[in-house]
Write an enzyme that holds these catalytic residues in place. Structure first.
Site, PDB file in Angstrom:
ATOM      1  N   ILE A 176      22.483 -45.355  45.947  1.00  0.00           N
ATOM      2  CA  ILE A 176      21.566 -45.504  47.088  1.00  0.00           C
ATOM      3  C   ILE A 176      20.712 -44.246  47.144  1.00  0.00           C
ATOM      4  O   ILE A 176      21.246 -43.151  47.331  1.00  0.00           O
ATOM      5  CB  ILE A 176      22.324 -45.620  48.435  1.00  0.00           C
ATOM      6  N   HIS A 177      19.408 -44.400  46.969  1.00  0.00           N
ATOM      7  CA  HIS A 177      18.585 -43.199  47.033  1.00  0.00           C
ATOM      8  C   HIS A 177      17.186 -43.433  47.594  1.00  0.00           C
ATOM      9  O   HIS A 177      16.520 -42.496  48.016  1.00  0.00           O
ATOM     10  CB  HIS A 177      18.432 -42.586  45.635  1.00  0.00           C
TER      11      HIS A 177
END
Length: 356
Positions: free
Chosen positions: A202-203
């Site tokens: 998740i970024h």
């Protein structure tokens, strides 16, 4: 010929690893690292393990707003371009480094070549989409990875200088996959068994910066009950702390990893859950089901082939896909033959050398 390459983020390091060594067999390459990714685990380690030549320039731009970051790059790049006088500017992907590298070249009337051209999510709220479109429209050579990308460019009136060479990230995966096997130490260190965990990343800012989107993602991961391995991006960690969000015990949070360790984690996983464009492709290349936590994807071919499902940040859709999604057909060969870098060099030689 002198080719100046601009990189600044993890996916660009991987692509440069596939292309730089090919270019340097015949030409001089000046490598500029903007410093857009400045965390050592997300920058230095990639150069070391992928044997990318040490950058000739490191701008150290770091984080900041889009305007500030891009502006600082433009100022620094202009001085470098004027000093080095390259024959061609080579940029990759869709980051602020991509746009700054291309725009500076265009302003100084230096030909620009864009690797991974023609991708479109059709979401202009994404900074990456803006960067892609602007870069494509000022590039002389556009190296596209798929037929879909060619059609996207045609729809925008771009047909000259477009070449379908395949995907350079496919080159990289094929080349480095055998080396990644030697990185099984991370599998042993984390006490993982083949196919026993979901690998998650998740970024993307649209997910991390929005408390509701990030909360939905984390709740879905927590409620899945599945063993999840999550190399945590620094930005995600920061926003989780700001929002007071926490993971359950089924989530094994680890520090960001290098490319070879990431490929090893992907190869041994059951499934991949991500909001990363590059990881979507890597999942496809190594034949792992992928759940994409975005509202759209530029890699539509992976969805059309049935190996990727786009679920946005709807908690129930994420949860259902983690538990139940499986590919519904055999993969087709849509990303080339693994020799994109050689094709890029041949086209550069034919095009740029012929006008000099």
């Amino acid at each position: 010929m002198k080719i100046l390459t601009v990189v600044g983020a993890r996916p660009q390091f991987i692509k440069a690893a596939a292309v730089s060594n090919i270019i340097r067999k015949e030409h001089e390459e000046i490598l500029v690292h903007t410093g857009q990714h400045y965390d050592e685990n997300m920058s230095k380690v990639f150069f070391e393990e992928l044997q990318i030549p040490k950058p000739d320039y490191n701008l150290g731009v770091g984080s900041g707003g889009h305007g500030k970051q891009t502006g600082k790059m433009l100022i620094e790049l202009e001085e470098i371009y004027e000093k080095e006088k390259p024959d061609l500017i080579l940029v990759y992907g869709d980051t602020n480094s991509t746009l700054a590298g291309a725009l500076c070249g265009s302003k100084l009337l230096i030909p620009v070549a864009h690797v991974e051209a023609g991708l479109r999510s059709f979401n202009m709220n994404m900074p990456e989409e803006q960067n892609r479109i602007l870069t494509d429209h000022i590039s002389k050579l556009l190296f596209v990875p798929t037929v879909t990308a060619i059609n996207n460019l045609k729809n925008e009136g771009i047909s000259e200088g477009v070449h379908n060479v395949g995907d350079v990230m496919y080159d990289a995966v094929l080349h480095f996959k055998s080396l990644a096997v030697s990185k099984t130490s991370i599998i042993e260190k984390l006490n993982l068994k083949e196919g026993s965990y979901i690998l998650t990343t998740i970024h993307r800012a649209e997910n991390t910066n929005d408390i509701n989107r990030l909360k939905n993602i984390i709740e879905a991961l927590n409620e899945s009950g599945k063993k999840i391995v999550l190399p945590l991006h620094p930005r995600t960690r920061k926003y989780m702390e700001n929002y007071s969000l926490k993971f359950n015990n089924n989530i094994n949070v680890i520090e960001p990893v290098g490319y070879l360790e990431m490929i090893s984690l992907e190869m041994h996983s059951e499934k991949i859950v991500t909001d990363s464009g590059g990881v979507q492709k890597e999942a496809f290349f190594i034949k792992k089901p992928c759940v994409t936590m975005r509202d759209e994807t530029e890699w539509v071919e992976t969805v059309q082939n049935g190996w990727n499902v786009v679920v946005g940040t709807d908690k129930n859709k994420i949860l259902d896909s983690i538990l139940n999604f499986v590919p519904n057909q055999q993969q087709q060969n849509i990303f080339g033959d693994g020799h994109a870098a050689e094709k890029i060099l041949d086209i550069i030689n034919d095009d740029i050398l012929n006008i000099k």
